[in-house]
Write a protein that holds these residues in place. Structure first.
Motif, PDB file in Angstrom:
ATOM      1  N   LEU A   8       2.206  37.056  65.513  1.00  0.00           N
ATOM      2  CA  LEU A   8       2.366  36.931  64.064  1.00  0.00           C
ATOM      3  C   LEU A   8       2.847  35.540  63.687  1.00  0.00           C
ATOM      4  CD1 LEU A   8       4.217  40.302  63.300  1.00  0.00           C
ATOM      5  CD2 LEU A   8       1.810  39.782  62.827  1.00  0.00           C
ATOM      6  N   VAL A   9       2.381  35.057  62.545  1.00  0.00           N
ATOM      7  CA  VAL A   9       2.810  33.766  62.015  1.00  0.00           C
ATOM      8  C   VAL A   9       3.157  33.928  60.541  1.00  0.00           C
ATOM      9  CG1 VAL A   9       0.401  33.075  61.542  1.00  0.00           C
ATOM     10  CG2 VAL A   9       2.197  31.325  61.709  1.00  0.00           C
ATOM     11  N   ALA A  10       4.250  33.295  60.134  1.00  0.00           N
ATOM     12  CA  ALA A  10       4.665  33.289  58.729  1.00  0.00           C
ATOM     13  C   ALA A  10       4.672  31.862  58.218  1.00  0.00           C
ATOM     14  CB  ALA A  10       6.056  33.900  58.571  1.00  0.00           C
ATOM     15  N   THR A  11       4.185  31.662  56.999  1.00  0.00           N
ATOM     16  CA  THR A  11       4.202  30.339  56.363  1.00  0.00           C
ATOM     17  C   THR A  11       4.776  30.459  54.960  1.00  0.00           C
ATOM     18  OG1 THR A  11       1.962  30.567  55.443  1.00  0.00           O
ATOM     19  CG2 THR A  11       2.157  29.602  57.645  1.00  0.00           C
ATOM     20  N   THR A  12       5.566  29.465  54.577  1.00  0.00           N
ATOM     21  CA  THR A  12       6.095  29.378  53.215  1.00  0.00           C
ATOM     22  C   THR A  12       5.714  28.033  52.627  1.00  0.00           C
ATOM     23  OG1 THR A  12       7.987  30.816  53.676  1.00  0.00           O
ATOM     24  CG2 THR A  12       8.172  29.355  51.787  1.00  0.00           C
ATOM     25  N   SER A  13       5.219  28.047  51.390  1.00  0.00           N
ATOM     26  CA  SER A  13       4.855  26.826  50.670  1.00  0.00           C
ATOM     27  C   SER A  13       5.511  26.833  49.302  1.00  0.00           C
ATOM     28  CB  SER A  13       3.340  26.728  50.479  1.00  0.00           C
ATOM     29  OG  SER A  13       2.657  26.847  51.694  1.00  0.00           O
ATOM     30  N   PHE A  14       5.848  25.653  48.814  1.00  0.00           N
ATOM     31  CA  PHE A  14       6.247  25.508  47.420  1.00  0.00           C
ATOM     32  C   PHE A  14       4.979  25.461  46.569  1.00  0.00           C
ATOM     33  CE2 PHE A  14      10.011  23.447  49.431  1.00  0.00           C
ATOM     34  CZ  PHE A  14      10.961  24.330  48.945  1.00  0.00           C
ATOM     35  N   VAL A  15       4.969  26.189  45.459  1.00  0.00           N
ATOM     36  CA  VAL A  15       3.797  26.210  44.591  1.00  0.00           C
ATOM     37  C   VAL A  15       4.206  25.888  43.167  1.00  0.00           C
ATOM     38  CG1 VAL A  15       2.561  27.858  46.031  1.00  0.00           C
ATOM     39  CG2 VAL A  15       4.000  28.706  44.193  1.00  0.00           C
ATOM     40  N   THR A  16       3.227  25.479  42.366  1.00  0.00           N
ATOM     41  CA  THR A  16       3.452  25.175  40.961  1.00  0.00           C
ATOM     42  C   THR A  16       2.584  26.089  40.104  1.00  0.00           C
ATOM     43  OG1 THR A  16       1.727  23.482  40.978  1.00  0.00           O
ATOM     44  CG2 THR A  16       3.973  22.762  41.460  1.00  0.00           C
ATOM     45  N   GLY A  17       2.854  26.077  38.788  1.00  0.00           N
ATOM     46  CA  GLY A  17       2.020  26.832  37.877  1.00  0.00           C
ATOM     47  C   GLY A  17       2.644  28.121  37.380  1.00  0.00           C
ATOM     48  N   HIS A  18       3.818  28.504  37.955  1.00  0.00           N
ATOM     49  CA  HIS A  18       4.498  29.700  37.468  1.00  0.00           C
ATOM     50  C   HIS A  18       5.410  29.340  36.303  1.00  0.00           C
ATOM     51  CE1 HIS A  18       4.023  31.864  41.624  1.00  0.00           C
ATOM     52  NE2 HIS A  18       2.878  31.595  41.025  1.00  0.00           N
ATOM     53  N   SER A  19       5.302  30.038  35.203  1.00  0.00           N
ATOM     54  CA  SER A  19       6.049  29.694  33.992  1.00  0.00           C
ATOM     55  C   SER A  19       7.544  29.746  34.213  1.00  0.00           C
ATOM     56  CB  SER A  19       5.658  30.635  32.847  1.00  0.00           C
ATOM     57  OG  SER A  19       5.932  31.989  33.182  1.00  0.00           O
TER      58      SER A  19
END
Length: 338
Positions: free
Chosen positions: A144-155
């Motif tokens: 298993l692999v887990a990834t976390t990213s910062f994202v934009t576009g959420h109000s």
């Protein structure tokens, strides 16, 4: 404002945004190339650490040749010359069988990707990430692999941040965004739009994991179940957990101090008793802790006044000793014992 003026204003804004994106891509790429153009400021070797010998894998942050590349040092002599690979990663995690690599692909435009490689360096899988890489972890059996990213576009993220965390099988099958799992806080399901999940650490059964959940300015250590697709809060004020090798304790970032001047330290929680020990780290920690063994934890600290550079530190998990520098010019460590 009439329609033609609105369209003109929109066009001008679009041009400015596109120009800023292009400028960022060019600047980031130029800066990265400049850091990699000179001889390395640390000792390196072309002799790789034997993959079956215990070692530490990390991202090399020493200026010069090999900047940003995956590096390894023997676990028993972390001050030894580091063996550099050809693989560049911004966040890395390794087991004895596979390596997870998160990348910022600098250019015009700048993009983001995750890849998994086998021990020989062959790519097993690759997929795009929705934003800047933040965290990655592999299960102990490398499935298993887990990834976390910062994202934009959420109000709701206008004044904060938003993440996307995904757990997948290394062979490609995904459990999807963990925000879609049922999140339970004190026996009640939390469905607020601003909830975020990040910082996964896996249990030994390929079903259980721990992670951070956040909403409304609060954070929790949550126990996750991949089969039931649930997240259940078990402690408050915890971020970026890491399960100990023996499975009895979780280390995590813990916030203290005043709201305007918070301090992010490291705490260790014994799961059976809920006894918590706060470790004597005076600096602010912005990393997901890694266990060197059942007695010691590792973490990265940014170097003051040196953008893009960091060191890996170690500290006793029982809080009995002060932190010590383990590997200079290094980031994103993972301990490989097989």
């Amino acid at each position: 404002m009439n329609r033609s003026k609105k369209w003109l204003a929109l066009a001008l804004i679009s041009v400015l945004v596109l120009g800023a994106a292009i400028a960022y891509g060019i600047t980031a790429y130029t800066s990265y190339q400049a850091r990699s153009a000179e001889p390395s400021e640390v000792r390196t070797t072309t002799t790789s650490v034997t993959s079956t010998d215990p070692h530490i894998t990390f991202r090399n942050t020493a200026t010069g040749e090999g900047y940003g590349k995956v590096a390894t040092v023997p676990l028993d002599t972390p001050s030894a010359a580091r063996a550099l690979s050809d693989q560049a990663c911004d966040r890395v995690y390794a087991t004895g069988a596979v390596l997870s690599c998160l990348q910022i692909k600098r250019g015009v435009p700048t993009t983001f990707a995750a890849s998994v490689f086998d021990r020989a360096g062959s790519e097993l899988a690759s997929w795009p990430l929705p934003g800047i890489p933040s965290r990655t972890r592999l299960s102990a059996d490398s499935s298993l692999v887990a990834t976390t990213s910062f994202v934009t576009g959420h109000s709701y993220a206008i004044t904060g941040f938003s993440t996307e965390t995904v757990v997948s099988h290394v062979d490609g099958e995904s459990y999807g965004n963990l925000e879609d799992f049922a999140l339970w806080i004190d026996g009640e399901r939390l469905t607020t739009a601003d909830r975020n999940i990040w910082g996964v650490t896996f249990g030994s059964d390929d079903r259980t994991f721990y992670a951070t959940a956040a909403s409304g300015g609060r954070t929790w250590l949550v126990l996750g179940d991949l089969a039931e697709r649930t997240l259940t809060a078990i402690a408050d004020n915890a971020e970026c957990p890491s399960l100990s090798p023996d499975g009895t304790r979780v280390a995590y970032k813990k916030r203290s101090g005043a709201a305007e001047t918070p301090h992010w330290g490291i705490a260790v929680l014994t799961l059976a008793t809920h006894e918590e020990v706060v470790l004597p780290e005076p600096k602010n920690v912005d990393d997901q802790v890694e266990w060197m063994n059942d007695e010691t934890v590792l973490y990265g600290l940014a170097r003051d006044g040196a953008a893009g550079d960091s060191d890996v530190w170690s500290i006793a998990a029982d809080g009995a000793s002060a932190p010590s520098l383990l590997i200079e010019h290094a980031w994103s460590p993972s301990v490989v014992n097989e």
